[in-house]
Motif scaffolding. Structure first.
Motif, mmCIF file in Angstrom:
data_model
loop_
_atom_site.group_PDB
_atom_site.id
_atom_site.type_symbol
_atom_site.label_atom_id
_atom_site.label_comp_id
_atom_site.label_asym_id
_atom_site.label_seq_id
_atom_site.Cartn_x
_atom_site.Cartn_y
_atom_site.Cartn_z
ATOM 1 N N ILE A 1 -3.521 -13.006 -7.247
ATOM 2 C CA ILE A 1 -4.344 -13.183 -6.041
ATOM 3 C C ILE A 1 -3.671 -12.530 -4.837
ATOM 4 C CG2 ILE A 1 -5.215 -14.901 -4.406
ATOM 5 C CD1 ILE A 1 -5.766 -16.703 -6.828
ATOM 6 N N LYS B 1 -5.886 -9.444 -3.956
ATOM 7 C CA LYS B 1 -6.979 -9.957 -3.140
ATOM 8 C C LYS B 1 -6.658 -10.045 -1.647
ATOM 9 C CE LYS B 1 -9.715 -10.988 -6.643
ATOM 10 N NZ LYS B 1 -10.940 -10.193 -6.839
ATOM 11 N N THR B 2 -5.396 -10.136 -1.304
ATOM 12 C CA THR B 2 -5.095 -10.389 0.112
ATOM 13 C C THR B 2 -4.641 -9.111 0.816
ATOM 14 O OG1 THR B 2 -2.769 -10.857 -0.220
ATOM 15 C CG2 THR B 2 -4.286 -12.713 -0.485
ATOM 16 N N ARG B 3 -4.630 -9.179 2.128
ATOM 17 C CA ARG B 3 -4.130 -8.063 2.932
ATOM 18 C C ARG B 3 -2.662 -7.812 2.636
ATOM 19 N NH1 ARG B 3 -5.615 -9.270 9.021
ATOM 20 N NH2 ARG B 3 -6.320 -11.269 8.254
ATOM 21 N N ALA C 1 -2.202 -5.533 -0.218
ATOM 22 C CA ALA C 1 -2.434 -4.117 0.121
ATOM 23 C C ALA C 1 -1.233 -3.546 0.861
ATOM 24 C CB ALA C 1 -3.693 -3.997 0.968
ATOM 25 N N TYR C 2 -0.647 -4.347 1.758
ATOM 26 C CA TYR C 2 0.511 -3.872 2.520
ATOM 27 C C TYR C 2 1.726 -3.673 1.617
ATOM 28 C CZ TYR C 2 -2.241 -5.153 6.633
ATOM 29 O OH TYR C 2 -3.227 -5.244 7.567
ATOM 30 N N ALA D 1 1.299 -0.506 -0.087
ATOM 31 C CA ALA D 1 1.384 0.592 0.884
ATOM 32 C C ALA D 1 2.849 0.883 1.225
ATOM 33 C CB ALA D 1 0.608 0.246 2.147
ATOM 34 N N VAL E 1 1.093 -0.846 9.662
ATOM 35 C CA VAL E 1 1.505 -1.938 8.781
ATOM 36 C C VAL E 1 2.870 -2.453 9.252
ATOM 37 C CG1 VAL E 1 2.182 -2.533 6.425
ATOM 38 C CG2 VAL E 1 0.234 -1.013 6.820
#
Lengths: 322, 498
Positions: free
Chosen positions: A177, A181-183, A186-187, A190, A203
């Motif tokens: 999750i 699913k969370t920001r 993604a970070y 990245a 970021v």
């Protein structure tokens, strides 16, 4: 379905290889297929997989955490001391998790604020944390952990499944999750994919890396909690060398060592494969020394495969572009 | 005297671009020959062909009358006796000066490195060059001027008869530059041919005999420096009319609301920089490479540390610790110069690359909704006409222009209304360039304010409402649009004139 396969291609291939391995072991000894043996494999993979999924977070950001085996040991000692002294087992668990988070945060501090190479920083804390474990216990194990604590993880549900299997599954679901699913997820990807680009995209790379190391530390603590429950005693030498197994499971499952790629599903399969190998070798009576040889070969083959896969992808991309 | 270097009809293509067009000229033996042109004129490409970095090209290169075709730089150095001294000198810092100079060609004795001979040979060369360091010194202890000398010494170790100096003084102090010129004059006396690339015109007049000027990959002319004026040189370099490339259809009308103000901003590479950016304007920052423009903007964006000065965004001073996340929230975006290392996320798809700076807009509860990030990407793919039209594609596999559009989409997805473009059309083909200019103008129409850092004069002059010219870390001059006259004048301020 096709999309799912595309996304988890690597993971599915490792899963297929694991199934093939099971088939070979079964042909060599039909006992391999027993339910009890399946449970053994699951139990065998619990500690390594929980450590590996935490390790994966550090690796995804382009780092690594060599200190997890020591965090694992310290957690055991802290929780054992509290419970042996009559403390509430749940408070002890909470304390254990906090210890993991703090030790992880200290790694994050070294990497973020002092800008140390993660390998060197955690090589340092590996020794530092282990030293703390020795100093605190004087080298003596903490024994006689009460059943009131042990049963929380060690108790059986149905069909011989112990609670810690469920704990492992919950850890993986939460990891999934967070990453998918969370920001924050993604970070994390990245930062590992291209830290400078992530920073210039706005970021908060420092915060992101802190989170990765804290999660890594907490996972090591969870593994420590499980270990303590099944052994009933804590030792300052516990978990020595576990970091390498964790790295192996993550790598076999497709985690990119330079960061930016890796999934909980893959790491789970990686942990499963190593456990199947270990248990299977015992079932077919292979000398345990050979396990090291085979494990080593598998890690090398898996990494080489990763390498080839990138070439193939680049080739396909060029063809698609014309 | 014979010809040291002869280029005949050199053509060079990069995928989709014709970078060198029928270049023919020659360099006399024993002269100091300048190679001049704007960024992107093709000087570096030509030198790379000469020194074997690009083995594939059309045409003929002759050295001292003999046709050569080097497959790699080493072959050029060893067989061709031709060396290049790079802008950023390549030095292995942990090795000694002697080891660096002889690297790969160490004197041997019985299969082992003969250090006594190495140091003796190298020290002779260094003494000849009047250097104040020894073969035994560790390279890391040298200053950049000394490292430049080290590179020249390496060329002499290989008995080079032709040496190219690519922007040799870019990181040198005044004193080091003088020392370098002394060496250049000495080499010339010894019969060595020098090819000299520099943006600093006064240097050309100081030490060069002739100058070849290139523009847009074409040979323009070779001039006798002694018979040429500075203005003639600049005019030959810039040449074309400015408006043809980038132009503003609707220049900004009123400039009253200040959205960004820098006061006495100081950092490692810039000092005392003060300027204002108005709502709805395009503010150009012109200067040569290393003028401190990028560094100034990175400090404002929170990517680098500020050493002093104040920044006001929408009238509010930024205080406390400042980072790119806070800058983004305050409404500043930055499109970096190097897309590959600073722009897109290497392992991510176009969807993720576009969404990364504005994830809070695609939430469904606590989670990022992939449907929303996809819809957002699809919208920009359509608006910007990005090829191939596949949002799932990895950004790294797109062409330069399309990558730039993906990064533009990223910032247009955010609420940032102050956007800094650092060399926005670098490595972008002409068609995509025009589209990017159009998008920038659309953004200004919407009330956003842009800063454009560019080393291409036609671009800055065409786009900007105002131009600030930076030189060596400070602001040298500011022009309003109605004061833009000649590119010669702009270039003059960029190289330190006033």
């Amino acid at each position: 379905m096709k999309q799912l396969f595309d996304k988890y291609k690597r993971e599915f291939i490792v899963l297929l290889a694991t199934i093939a391995m099971c088939a070979i072991f079964t042909i060599m000894n039909a006992n391999f297929l027993r339910w009890s043996n399946f449970l053994t494999i699951l139990q065998q993979m619990v500690l390594n997989s929980i450590l590996a999924v935490g390790m994966m977070f550090a690796i995804i950001t382009g780092g690594i955490d060599l200190s997890i085996g020591c965090t694992f040991a310290i957690t055991g000692i802290v929780v054992a001391s509290i419970t042996v002294g009559g403390g509430n087992p749940f408070i002890a668990i909470l304390a254990g998790l906090i210890v993991g988070a703090l030790l992880g945060a200290f790694n994050g501090f070294l990497v973020n604020n002092l800008k140390l190479q993660p390998f060197i920083a955690t090589l340092g804390t590996m020794s530092l944390y282990r030293g703390i474990a020795y100093v605190v216990t004087g080298g003596q194990p903490v024994t006689n952990v009460p059943d009131s604590y042990r049963n929380i993880f060690n108790g059986k549900m149905f069909a011989g499944i112990r609670y810690y299997i469920i704990v492992m599954i919950i850890v993986f679901v939460i990891a999934y999750i967070i990453l998918q699913k969370t920001r924050t997820g993604a970070y994390l990807y990245a930062v590992g994919g291209n830290e400078e680009a992530a920073k210039l995209s706005g970021v908060n790379t420092v915060k992101t890396k802190y989170i990765a190391y804290i999660i890594c530390g907490v996972c090591a603590s969870i593994a420590g909690l499980v270990m303590l429950a099944s052994l009933g005693s804590a030792e300052s030498t516990a978990g020595t060398g576990y970091e390498t197994n964790a790295i192996a499971a993550a790598a076999i499952g497709g985690t990119r060592m330079a960061g930016g790629r890796g999934t909980p599903f893959g790491t789970f399969i990686g942990g499963l494969m190593l456990a199947v190998l270990k248990v299977g070798m015992v079932v077919i009576n292979v000398d345990s020394f050979w396990q090291y040889v085979v494990t080593g070969i598998i890690i090398i083959v898996a990494s080489y495969f990763e390498f080839i896969q990138q070439d193939v992808q680049a080739f396909l991309a060029r063809r698609k572009q014309g | 005297m014979g010809k040291a270097v002869e280029f005949t009809k050199i053509n060079k293509y990069f995928p989709g671009v014709h970078v060198l067009k029928d270049i023919s000229f020659s360099v006399e033996e024993g002269e100091v020959h300048a190679l001049l042109g704007e960024n992107g004129a093709g000087k570096s490409t030509l030198l790379n062909i000469l020194h074997g970095v690009y083995p594939e090209y059309e045409g003929e290169v002759k050295l001292h009358g003999t046709k050569v075709h080097f497959r790699n730089p080493n072959q050029a150095i060893v067989e061709g006796k031709i060396s290049k001294v790079h802008q950023e000198t390549l030095v292995v810092k942990d090795l000694t000066v002697g080891q660096n100079i002889t690297l790969g060609y160490e004197p041997l004795k019985g299969g082992l490195v003969d250090y006594a001979k190495m140091n003796k040979d190298v020290n002779e060369i260094l003494k000849d060059l009047d250097c104040n360091f020894k073969a035994e010194d560790i390279a890391a202890t040298l200053t950049s001027g000394q490292m430049q000398m080290l590179a020249i010494a390496r060329a002499l170790y290989h008995k080079s008869t032709i040496i190219s100096l690519d922007e040799p003084t870019a990181s040198l102090s005044q004193k080091e530059t003088e020392a370098l010129f002394k060496v250049v004059k000495k080499l010339k006396k010894d019969g060595v041919t020098i090819m000299y690339v520099s943006h600093r015109l006064e240097e050309i007049f100081q030490i060069c005999d002739r100058a070849t000027i290139m523009r847009d990959g074409e040979f323009i002319c070779t001039l006798d420096v002694a018979k040429t004026t500075r203005d003639e040189l600049i005019h030959a370099m810039v040449g074309r009319s400015v408006a043809a490339v980038a132009s503003r259809l609707k220049p900004c009308r009123k400039q009253d609301e200040v959205v960004l103000r820098a006061e006495h901003l100081t950092g490692d590479a810039f000092h005392d920089v003060s300027f204002e950016l108005h709502k709805g304007e395009i503010l150009g920052f012109f200067g040569l490479v290393g003028a401190g423009r990028t560094e100034t903007m990175r400090a404002i964006f929170g990517a680098d540390k500020r050493l002093g000065g104040k920044v006001y965004i929408h009238g509010k001073e930024i205080t406390g610790s400042w980072n790119s996340t806070k800058a983004l929230r305050a409404g500043i975006g930055l499109i970096p110069e190097d897309r590959k290392t600073q722009g897109f996320l290497t392992l991510s798809s176009n969807i993720d690359n576009i969404a990364i700076s504005s994830l809070e807009k695609y939430m469904k509860g606590a989670f990022v909704d992939p449907k929303k990030t996809r819809a957002n990407a699809e919208r920009y793919f359509k608006e910007m006409d990005i090829h191939p039209n596949d949002p799932d594609y990895l950004t790294k596999n797109l062409s330069g222009g399309n990558q730039q559009k993906v990064i533009l989409s990223r910032w247009m997805s955010t609420d940032a209304d102050i956007i800094v473009f650092d060399e926005p059309t670098k490595g972008v083909d002409v068609a995509a360039k025009a589209e990017i200019y159009r998008l920038m103008e659309d953004m200004v129409e919407e009330g956003k304010s842009l800063i454009v850092i560019s080393s291409e004069l036609p671009e800055v002059m065409g786009l900007s409402d105002r131009i600030i010219i930076m030189c060596e870390g400070h602001i040298n001059k500011e022009f309003n649009r109605d004061e833009f006259k000649s590119s010669d004048e702009m270039l003059d301020y960029a190289i330190g004139g006033n």
